[in-house]
Design an enzyme around this catalytic site. Structure first.
Site, PDB file in Angstrom:
ATOM      1  N   HIS A 224      50.235  64.317  63.702  1.00 41.63           N
ATOM      2  CA  HIS A 224      49.434  65.380  64.446  1.00 41.63           C
ATOM      3  C   HIS A 224      48.449  65.991  63.752  1.00 41.63           C
ATOM      4  CE1 HIS A 224      52.870  65.308  67.784  1.00 41.63           C
ATOM      5  NE2 HIS A 224      52.274  64.311  67.816  1.00 41.63           N
TER       6      HIS A 224
ATOM      7  N   HIS B  21      53.489  54.115  69.277  1.00 41.04           N
ATOM      8  CA  HIS B  21      53.970  53.879  70.879  1.00 41.04           C
ATOM      9  C   HIS B  21      54.576  52.448  71.015  1.00 41.04           C
ATOM     10  CE1 HIS B  21      52.064  57.307  73.186  1.00 41.04           C
ATOM     11  NE2 HIS B  21      52.222  57.920  71.960  1.00 41.04           N
TER      12      HIS B  21
ATOM     13  N   ASN C 265      51.083  56.020  77.778  1.00 40.72           N
ATOM     14  CA  ASN C 265      49.945  54.939  77.370  1.00 40.72           C
ATOM     15  C   ASN C 265      48.645  54.666  77.899  1.00 40.72           C
ATOM     16  OD1 ASN C 265      51.973  54.405  75.338  1.00 40.72           O
ATOM     17  ND2 ASN C 265      52.854  52.834  76.490  1.00 40.72           N
TER      18      ASN C 265
ATOM     19  N   ARG D 277      48.447  56.070  66.781  1.00 33.02           N
ATOM     20  CA  ARG D 277      49.081  56.664  68.179  1.00 33.02           C
ATOM     21  C   ARG D 277      49.522  55.240  68.713  1.00 33.02           C
ATOM     22  NH1 ARG D 277      46.904  58.912  73.416  1.00 33.02           N
ATOM     23  NH2 ARG D 277      48.966  59.598  74.579  1.00 33.02           N
TER      24      ARG D 277
END
Length: 359
Positions: free
Chosen positions: A223, A95, A124, A91
């Site tokens: 995911h 990001h 975040n 993740r």
């Protein structure tokens, strides 16, 4: 013998289906004039990310030959102790890359008196693992001062964390990035994909980073590991259209399950409660996400959105086969991890000595 023939037939069918989907999507994209031809006409060549050529395998083999082993050793030890870190590293990498490209701008701390850094952006605030990147950087700085970029460390760490369960790298990582000097929370808020986005918004956002529909679907497969707070998707459960209703595209039994996990004792939504993003298991990186998605058990609106587009839904169907998904995920990760990369000599880049601050 008959069983082996059936297994082979299933494999060949899956392979043909994958190729058909890839050719369909490439043809559809090229017919709209959105392809990046680069002088070649075959589909696989045109699908290569436009920034990939700036990087190469084993970039540090002369300047810091132990770099990749050091990253792998530290990350593997951390993930062995805490398997949930695989999703968290992935993740952070996502990001970082969707804002200014993969330049480790997300790792920069805010500086007093200046605009807030990407870390301070609302999407975040729940990110973790920065201290592990710091640990890796510290070891590498002692071994090879001012040589290995924070951007490359993060890219390698994400791959190694996800691959740990398989005992081998799931995809190759091309290195040679340098670190950016600018990090703005406002850009993160603007540029990061939203869990509530529809298909048109997702496709546009990915296309801006030279990622096509195949990449969008494959990268959504991330995911298959990790968890999410109920507040991120709670509206789908209790107030989808503002009338106290449930999203009708959500599998009814799954919706009931989520309500039990996301409700407090008074049956109100508990936004801080956490559930796995893939109902087949939150720690195993596999095709379970797509199996669930095709049963209308995608957790986010952005997951369900993939089924609203015929080509994306077809690709998702192919990715129910783990081998097909893992192969394409690696290819799409190489494209994503090359977005707008800075390399040696590029304006605005440097090799940070500390990943949290510019030199």
């Amino acid at each position: 013998m008959a069983k082996n023939q059936q297994t082979l037939a299933r494999f060949l069918f899956s392979l043909v289906l994958v190729l058909a989907v890839l050719l369909y999507v490439d043809g559809k994209r090229d017919s709209r004039g959105n392809g990046h031809n680069n002088g070649h006409n075959n589909g696989h060549t045109t699908r290569k990310g436009r920034w990939e050529g700036k990087l190469k395998m084993n970039f540090y083999h002369k300047t810091c030959p132990e770099a990749e082993n050091i990253v792998n050793k530290i990350v593997s030890k951390k993930v062995e102790a805490n398997p949930s870190l695989a999703a968290k590293f992935l993740r952070v990498h996502y990001h970082d890359c969707f804002v200014r490209g993969c330049d480790a701008s997300l790792l920069l701390d805010s500086v007093a008196g200046k605009a807030a850094s990407e870390k301070e952006a609302r999407p975040n605030l729940s990110l973790v693992g920065f201290e592990i990147i710091d640990e890796i950087k510290s070891v590498l700085e002692k071994k090879c001062p001012e040589t290995v970029s924070c951007a490359d460390i993060l890219t390698l760490a994400a791959r190694d964390a996800v691959s740990y369960q398989y005992g081998r790298p799931l995809w190759n990582v091309f290195t040679g990035r340098v670190d950016g000097r600018v990090s703005l929370a406002t850009e993160a808020t603007r540029d990061l994909p939203s869990a509530g986005a529809n298909f048109t918004s997702l496709q546009k956002l990915f296309a801006e980073s030279d990622l096509d529909v195949v990449d969008l679907v494959a990268l959504s497969g991330a995911h298959t590991i990790g968890t999410a707070h109920c507040g991120v998707f709670g509206r789908r459960l209790t107030n989808f259209t503002g009338k106290g209703d449930t999203d009708p595209s959500l599998n009814s039994s799954y919706a009931s399950f989520l309500k039990t996990k996301c409700s407090d004792k008074s049956q109100r939504l508990n936004s801080s409660a956490v559930v796995g993003m893939d109902p087949t298991g939150a720690l195993s990186f596999d095709s379970g996400y797509f199996v669930s998605l095709l049963q209308h058990k995608g957790l986010f609106t952005s997951d369900a959105a993939l089924l609203t587009d015929p080509s994306a839904a077809g690709i998702a169907s192919v990715f129910q086969n783990s081998e097909s998904f893992l192969a394409q995920f690696g290819r799409s990760m190489n494209k994503m991890s090359s977005i707008k990369v800075l390399t040696l000599g590029d304006e605005g880049g440097e090799i940070r000595r500390n990943c949290r601050v510019v030199n």
